[in-house]
Design a protein around this motif. Structure first.
Motif, short mmCIF file in Angstrom:
data_model
loop_
_atom_site.label_atom_id
_atom_site.label_comp_id
_atom_site.label_asym_id
_atom_site.label_seq_id
_atom_site.Cartn_x
_atom_site.Cartn_y
_atom_site.Cartn_z
N ILE A 81 32.74 42.50 37.13
CA ILE A 81 31.90 42.86 35.98
C ILE A 81 30.87 43.90 36.38
O ILE A 81 30.66 44.91 35.69
CB ILE A 81 31.21 41.59 35.42
CG1 ILE A 81 32.23 40.76 34.63
CG2 ILE A 81 30.02 41.94 34.54
CD1 ILE A 81 31.76 39.41 34.19
N LYS A 82 30.24 43.68 37.53
CA LYS A 82 29.19 44.61 37.98
C LYS A 82 29.80 45.96 38.34
O LYS A 82 29.25 47.01 38.00
CB LYS A 82 28.45 44.02 39.17
CG LYS A 82 27.54 42.87 38.75
CD LYS A 82 26.70 42.38 39.92
CE LYS A 82 25.68 41.36 39.45
NZ LYS A 82 25.06 40.64 40.55
N ALA A 83 30.95 45.93 39.03
CA ALA A 83 31.55 47.18 39.48
C ALA A 83 32.07 48.01 38.31
O ALA A 83 32.01 49.24 38.33
CB ALA A 83 32.69 46.88 40.46
N PHE A 86 31.51 45.71 32.65
CA PHE A 86 31.90 44.97 31.44
C PHE A 86 30.64 44.40 30.82
O PHE A 86 29.69 44.03 31.52
CB PHE A 86 32.87 43.83 31.80
CG PHE A 86 34.23 44.32 32.21
CD1 PHE A 86 35.17 44.66 31.25
CD2 PHE A 86 34.56 44.45 33.56
CE1 PHE A 86 36.42 45.13 31.63
CE2 PHE A 86 35.80 44.92 33.94
CZ PHE A 86 36.73 45.26 32.97
N ASN A 87 30.64 44.29 29.48
CA ASN A 87 29.46 43.71 28.83
C ASN A 87 29.80 42.63 27.80
O ASN A 87 28.96 42.25 27.00
CB ASN A 87 28.58 44.81 28.20
CG ASN A 87 29.38 45.65 27.22
OD1 ASN A 87 30.41 45.21 26.70
ND2 ASN A 87 28.92 46.86 26.97
N TYR A 88 31.05 42.16 27.82
CA TYR A 88 31.44 41.07 26.90
C TYR A 88 32.56 40.29 27.58
O TYR A 88 33.46 40.88 28.18
CB TYR A 88 31.95 41.65 25.57
CG TYR A 88 31.92 40.68 24.42
CD1 TYR A 88 30.92 40.75 23.44
CD2 TYR A 88 32.88 39.66 24.31
CE1 TYR A 88 30.89 39.85 22.38
CE2 TYR A 88 32.84 38.76 23.25
CZ TYR A 88 31.84 38.87 22.28
OH TYR A 88 31.80 37.98 21.24
N ILE A 89 32.51 38.96 27.49
CA ILE A 89 33.56 38.14 28.09
C ILE A 89 34.36 37.45 27.00
O ILE A 89 33.78 36.84 26.08
CB ILE A 89 32.96 37.07 29.04
CG1 ILE A 89 32.28 37.76 30.23
CG2 ILE A 89 34.03 36.10 29.54
CD1 ILE A 89 31.58 36.80 31.17
N LEU A 90 35.68 37.55 27.09
CA LEU A 90 36.54 36.77 26.19
C LEU A 90 37.27 35.74 27.06
O LEU A 90 38.13 36.10 27.87
CB LEU A 90 37.54 37.67 25.45
CG LEU A 90 38.47 36.93 24.48
CD1 LEU A 90 37.67 36.30 23.33
CD2 LEU A 90 39.54 37.86 23.91
#
Ligand code: NZQ
Ligand code: ZN
Length: 384
Positions: A81-83, A86-90
């Motif tokens: 996510i950091k690399a 991403f800003n939303y998790i499904l």
């Protein structure tokens, strides 16, 4: 009735074909990380439905969240996510994928060591938004703020809660249950049943609505649960079980009433040490917990016996004994074992599990803190 605040912000999309709704439910500018488990979604068409719904989105995926999600695996997702920003998790899966996603969502924005969220109760000040496609009705995680994560190195299985990780929406399509193996159907029915009991089988506070909702869930699970295992199971049965499991732990029946959770706390330790499925541990402990705590729970046990099981309660001792026995028989009717020895766990568990409880400060469990370490030890010994 006790005072309460009730707030459940998860939008539910219930029914066949509802996975398509995620297109509208996720903000179009989001960069979505689809988080899932060991790959069941590749075999049953759920992955295709999710990818079709996300066709206009910028998205990636993280697979491999294991049953009883581990901190170690979750942290790999945090790195991704950091690399890749991403800003939303499904989350697409059962309780483990959802719980793992909740921890990932909090850990991604956490300053410091994220394990502290679990081990020290460090405050979650911010988290990525989460949406859910539920594939296994059981935990209620799809519309609550709880998460349970394990550490594979230290054998800790610890919960945390934050409204910031409560899913924004959850898709509940009973069709997804068609590919669930019997073991997981059984787990789901038992977990939902025990969640209801943990919030119902305490002491009366004249909360008539909560009591009757809880009784409705228990009766529905007893009526529909065994049908799930038959060859001619239909959509209606799946739908009723799925909705019961969500309602059992979305905050509604627990608002304004005392709550127990002693069976769960002991169960988590059994999973951490011996690896039994979560619901398997509950079916082992609950009947013994009911027996050990029968004086503290006397009035509600009789209410359960009369209203849920339809027993004559004029002989109170007999009614309580029958109620406990019928509860264990219900677990057997959905193909669930109810003894530690059924899984090859022997008497060394009594010390091991008691030590774990002590290490985690679980020395006064239950709605009246009446389950001392000594009582837990007795309950575990009686469950062999
Ligand atoms: O990983 P995949 O390949 O997807 O397979 C999973 C997994 O092996 C499989 N499965 C899920 N949906 C399927 C499917 N197989 C075929 N078809 C489908 N449609 O089922 C297996 C078990 O999945 P898991 O998510 O582990 O099960 P469950 O939903 O019972 O979750 C258990 C976890 O939730 C925690 C438990 O402690 C445990 O870690 N709990 C979470 C709670 C909460 N957040 O409120 C409360 C509960 O009391 C519980 O503690
Ligand atoms: Zn549970």
């Amino acid at each position: 009735m006790l005072n309460f605040n009730f707030y459940n912000p998860t939008e539910i999309f219930f029914g066949e074909g509802q996975i398509a709704e995620i297109t509208k439910a996720i903000p179009s500018e989001a960069k979505v990380l689809v988080v899932y488990g060991g790959g069941s979604i590749h075999k049953n068409g759920i992955y295709e439905q999710v990818s079709a719904a996300l066709s206009e989105f910028n998205w990636g995926e993280f697979a491999g969240i294991e049953p009883n999600p581990t901190y170690q695996t979750c942290m790999q997702a945090v790195e991704k996510i950091k690399a890749e920003e991403f800003n939303y998790i499904l989350a697409v899966g059962g309780g483990s994928v959802i719980d793992g996603s909740k921890f990932i969502a909090a850990a991604a924005n956490f300053e410091g060591e994220p394990w502290d969220i679990l081990s020290k109760g460090a405050e979650v000040k911010s988290a990525l938004p989460i949406g859910v496609v539920l594939t296994l009705p059981a935990t209620g995680s799809e519309s609550n703020s709880f998460s349970v994560v394990s550490n594979s190195e230290t054998h800790d299985k610890l919960p945390f809660a934050s409204i910031l990780v409560q899913p924004k929406f959850a898709v509940l399509d009973p069709k997804v249950m068609e590919t669930l193996p019997t073991r997981q159907l059984t787990n789901g029915v038992v977990d939902a049943f025990v969640h209801t009991m943990e919030q119902y089988l305490t002491y009366p506070v004249d909360a008539k609505v909560q009591d009757r909702f809880a009784e409705g869930l228990l009766m529905t699970l007893m009526e529909e649960g065994p049908k799930l295992l038959s060859d001619d199971v239909d959509y209606k049965t799946r739908a009723n079980v799925m909705w019961s499991a969500t309602m059992a732990l979305n905050g509604l029946i627990g608002a304004g009433v005392p709550q127990d959770w002693a069976t769960h706390m002991i169960g988590h330790e059994i999973t951490a040490v011996y690896g039994l499925d979560h619901a398997q541990t509950l079916a082992i402990i609950l009947p013994r917990m009911m027996l050990e705590q029968k004086e503290h729970k006397r009035e509600k046990l009789l209410q359960y016996a009369e209203r849920v099981l339809g027993l004559d309660i004029s002989d109170e001792e007999q009614a309580i004994a029958s109620a406990i026995e019928m509860t264990e028989q219900f677990f057997h009717r959905v193909d669930m074992k109810t003894r530690l020895s059924d899984y090859g766990v022997d008497e060394e568990a009594v010390d091991k599990i008691t030590d774990q409880l002590e290490r985690h400060g679980m020395t006064a469990l239950g709605e009246q803190q009446a389950v001392t370490l000594d009582k837990s030890r007795q309950i575990i010994a009686a469950s062999l």
